[in-house]
Design an enzyme around this catalytic site. Sequence first.
Site, mmCIF file in Angstrom:
data_model
loop_
_atom_site.group_PDB
_atom_site.id
_atom_site.type_symbol
_atom_site.label_atom_id
_atom_site.label_comp_id
_atom_site.label_asym_id
_atom_site.label_seq_id
_atom_site.Cartn_x
_atom_site.Cartn_y
_atom_site.Cartn_z
ATOM 1 N N CYS A 1 0.945 -1.146 0.052
ATOM 2 C CA CYS A 1 -0.021 -0.109 -0.169
ATOM 3 C C CYS A 1 0.976 1.218 -0.093
ATOM 4 C CB CYS A 1 -0.953 0.015 1.451
ATOM 5 S SG CYS A 1 -2.081 -1.393 1.453
ATOM 6 N N GLY B 1 -1.253 0.939 -4.742
ATOM 7 C CA GLY B 1 -2.264 0.254 -4.576
ATOM 8 C C GLY B 1 -3.475 0.939 -5.243
ATOM 9 N N ASN C 1 1.171 -0.030 6.009
ATOM 10 C CA ASN C 1 1.561 -0.826 4.893
ATOM 11 C C ASN C 1 2.189 -2.077 5.217
ATOM 12 O OD1 ASN C 1 2.587 -1.547 2.307
ATOM 13 N ND2 ASN C 1 4.271 -0.186 2.294
ATOM 14 N N GLY C 2 1.802 -3.193 4.924
ATOM 15 C CA GLY C 2 2.183 -4.517 5.364
ATOM 16 C C GLY C 2 1.304 -5.569 5.665
ATOM 17 N N TYR D 1 10.634 -4.153 -8.476
ATOM 18 C CA TYR D 1 8.988 -4.077 -9.250
ATOM 19 C C TYR D 1 8.303 -2.867 -8.606
ATOM 20 C CZ TYR D 1 4.387 -5.047 -10.503
ATOM 21 O OH TYR D 1 3.157 -4.950 -10.954
ATOM 22 N N THR E 1 8.245 -1.086 -15.708
ATOM 23 C CA THR E 1 9.348 -1.478 -14.779
ATOM 24 C C THR E 1 10.466 -1.862 -15.331
ATOM 25 O OG1 THR E 1 7.282 -2.124 -13.419
ATOM 26 C CG2 THR E 1 9.422 -2.216 -12.251
ATOM 27 N N ASP F 1 10.573 -7.209 -15.462
ATOM 28 C CA ASP F 1 11.387 -7.238 -14.003
ATOM 29 C C ASP F 1 11.178 -8.579 -13.299
ATOM 30 O OD1 ASP F 1 8.398 -7.283 -12.644
ATOM 31 O OD2 ASP F 1 8.291 -5.501 -14.062
#
Length: 540
Positions: free
Chosen positions: A2, A31, A105-106, A260, A308, A371
């Site tokens: 996120c 996100g 985030n996580g 990425y 990417t 990537d």
Amino acid sequence: MCGILGLLLHDSSKDAAPEICEGLSLLQHRGQDACGIITCGPKGRFFQCKANGMVRDVFDVNAVARLIGGMGVGHARYPTAGSFNNAEAQPFYVNSPYGIVFAHNGNLINTESLMQYMDATAHRHINTASDSELLLNIFANNLQQTGKFRINEEDIFTAIRDLMSQVIGAYACVAMLAGFGIIAFRDPNGIRPVGMGVRRTFSGLDYLFSSESVVADASGFTDWDDVKPGEAVIVTRSGISRRQVAQPATFAPDIFEYVYFARPDSVLDGISVYRSRMAMGDALADKVQKVVKEANLTIDVVIPVPDTSRVAALNLAQKLQLPYREGFVKNRYVGRTFIMPGQQMRQKNVRKKLNAMALEFDQKNVLIVDDSIVRGTTSKEIVQMAKDVGAKQVIVASCAPPIRYPNVYGIDMPSRNELVAYGRDTDAVAAAIGADLVIFQDLDDLVNSVRQFNPSIGKFDCSVFDGEYVTGNVDEEYLQHIENLRNDSARDKLFGHASLSSAASDAGATSSERMVNTASSSASNHGDEIVGLHNSYHGN
């Protein structure tokens, strides 16, 4: 994965929401399922707008105008825990104690035991399946233990210290206390990124927290500094306080950020994402040259999969003195297929997203640089597209090693059986995606490509490649558990019943739960004031 963002303006008469909205648009790549902003206005009132959808869709001029206040928190969501219900769009909020807003985030890996603790011991109700709401309530419960009418920075540092002793997993968090300030902290291993910048104004200092430095660059913030692993940072209009609150642990940022997820114009933990991708291309060039020679093949042209892999592909082509061409044209209005839920949706969108230019492929031996190869969906479609427009041979080179293990720290690679390299050697992967040859980067080369720009980082989390989980506590039972929750069949079932889920949840809910859902929906759609009066200041 996120995007999180927190902003505090020194001039409280100005609104933070327009800048937060712009910042979230710069983090949109992190996100695309949902987004939200909560601001803190006069007398500690919170105002929110959050919903499923992209930033440009959720936040029109009217929605942003209703988000008043000189500090706020924003979030762009890519769900890896919980569901896709818009009730799980972040930031989250609790009114007790003090009024706290939270963005995360996580991914946590001891969620079940923490849920039990919240229910049986802390007696706090968790209204969603999101581990972010769980994390918020652990923080809130720790603050509540002070029993104080007004808390100070010491109390906040203690609450975060205790949280870090309770929680296992990856978390970069930004929180806001009503009328007080903004807080950021990062897990002891520093798996997920967050940093801060400062902007000098005539009235004083503005403070920004963000997942990536690009937001600071675009908004005129300088002195970018990463929040350290296990560190907590508190900013108020009086200044900044920082403290290391966790016990020492292995610093191991997720290397997939550099491969990425992160934007190339960002700097994470002192490492330029752009330069690291250049180095990946150089290292991959050596591997390609060796493998192609052994296979007695030739390469006529190097073509990247946008966007990417462009940086790495260009460096690879230059090192091997091969022509570099843009063979695929990207439709920028289709989201990233890798993070789309469901195999059918990903496969359907690849050809909507990319179109091959026949002139660059016809009667050529093509080296396509990507990537990474995760599920193989995109790679298989791309190889077929290249052959459909006349490529003689298609070689695929990946800047990352084979991905054979689930990610448990916030990237949606939950099921081993959905990873194309799981249980397959390189030749079998090539056969699965229809390529004449597949070449993977060596793990040591990948690590060295990134580490050379910050040698003080002794280790990266490479668990998707080597199965070594830096936090420990990841066993076969847990891996099977997350696979059952997050595999494509479970997601397809969820999406198949999406139209009924909201009504069903309300039908089976208590009156108080229905009231929460209604209030959340109203605030999400209209950006209304969601919280009544709070103490305007909780410090000493």
